[in-house]
Write an enzyme that holds these catalytic residues in place. Sequence first.
Site: not given
Length: 415
Positions: A132, A209, A212, A235, A373
């Site tokens: 991303h 990261d 997700q 999220k 993104c």
Amino acid sequence: MSTLSSEITAGFDVERVREDFPVLKQTVHGKPLVYLDSAATAQKPSCVVDAIRHFHEVDCANIHRGVHELSQRSTAAYEETRIKVKKFLNARSTQELIFVRGTTEGVNLVSSSWGRHNVKAGDEIVISAMEHHSNIVPWQMLCEETGAVLRVIPMNDRGELILEEYEKLLGPRTRMVAVAHVSNALGTINPVGQIIEMAHNAGALALIDGAQSAPHIHVDVQALDCDFYAFSGHKVCGPTGIGILFGKTELLNAMPPYQGGGDMIRTVTFAKTTYADLPYKFEAGTPNIAGGIGLGAALDYMTAIGLDKIAAYEHELLVYGTEKLLQIPGLRLIGTAREKAAVLSFVMEGIHPHDIGTVLDREGIAVRTGHHCAQPVMDWFNVPATTRASLAFYNTVGEIDALADGLRIVKEVFS
Ligand SMILES: Cc1ncc(COP(=O)(O)O)c(C=O)c1O
């Protein structure tokens, strides 16, 4: 309903779960809302909305500074979330958990504070081809500032990282490996345990990261042995504007503050300021108190359902959805990794993704269209954009059927 869809429904009481999400009960353009955009932001259960309202209606006060009752209560509720996050990520201590605005700020904190003090000209930062923008641009900015070099792990046609190529990128100049646990554009679940181990063997640190992965996979930062892990509250069914950066204590202790201001200091004189201990050293100014409290409620909610149950149900939805979409002539899935989270990114021959999104919206179906993104991912697959249906544990097989029906309408409109 097919046998497969009734089996999915049998293992998970999705109708009961949906009762917790009033937002899902509405109609859009006269059709029942089908929300398939959870990778962008997840919907919020009533308990999260209630926790935020309770703070504003009953406990509202600034934290850490007051002896009065309301300040004590709001401080306790906010700090309670840090304890919940410790459990959620299996961190060693609450000192390792910094409240930030979200994943983006978590990465920027590390690239600024750690990066500026540890990276020199000629050093190397390794990221992957499926990042991303928030895990690309901060590292590019650091490289521009310091003269370090950005290296990119390539991927194959399925959207899986090529670990043999990664191995070749690692060397004595590698300082940091920063990769997504799960790709938002492709759904790929990366083998981050192995990626971290390889980074460590090369003497580099590893940042994950987790934007997700936190909502879909049980994450254990000790088992992963990552040095940093960032995720966003919104999220994981929490509010926007709040997230967490996990960092190992010894690394955080050695890093200078990210921002200066109130709450992050021990003493201030015009001659010199000394800083607060972890985690407060990295938390300047009045934070998003209501957001922190809402995040705590969201983690309680997700934990009560169980991340393993969520992952299993979403996987079944993914399998069902993949099968359904592949029956549509001219549809090509972008991202077919063997290890995949519930993201269905696709293109349709001769139809622009924005047109697909617009027609689906008229059917009450919310999907995302664009580059997500992740422009380098689009370049790699040689598509300008994709349509992305991203699923969560409150989605149903009926909604996937609605998506497939909607896509047949798209084809009719543009045939
Ligand atoms: C993989 C990934 N990383 C980082 C981010 C940035 O998250 P935020 O905008 O909440 O900071 C996102 C958001 O979509 C994401 O999907």
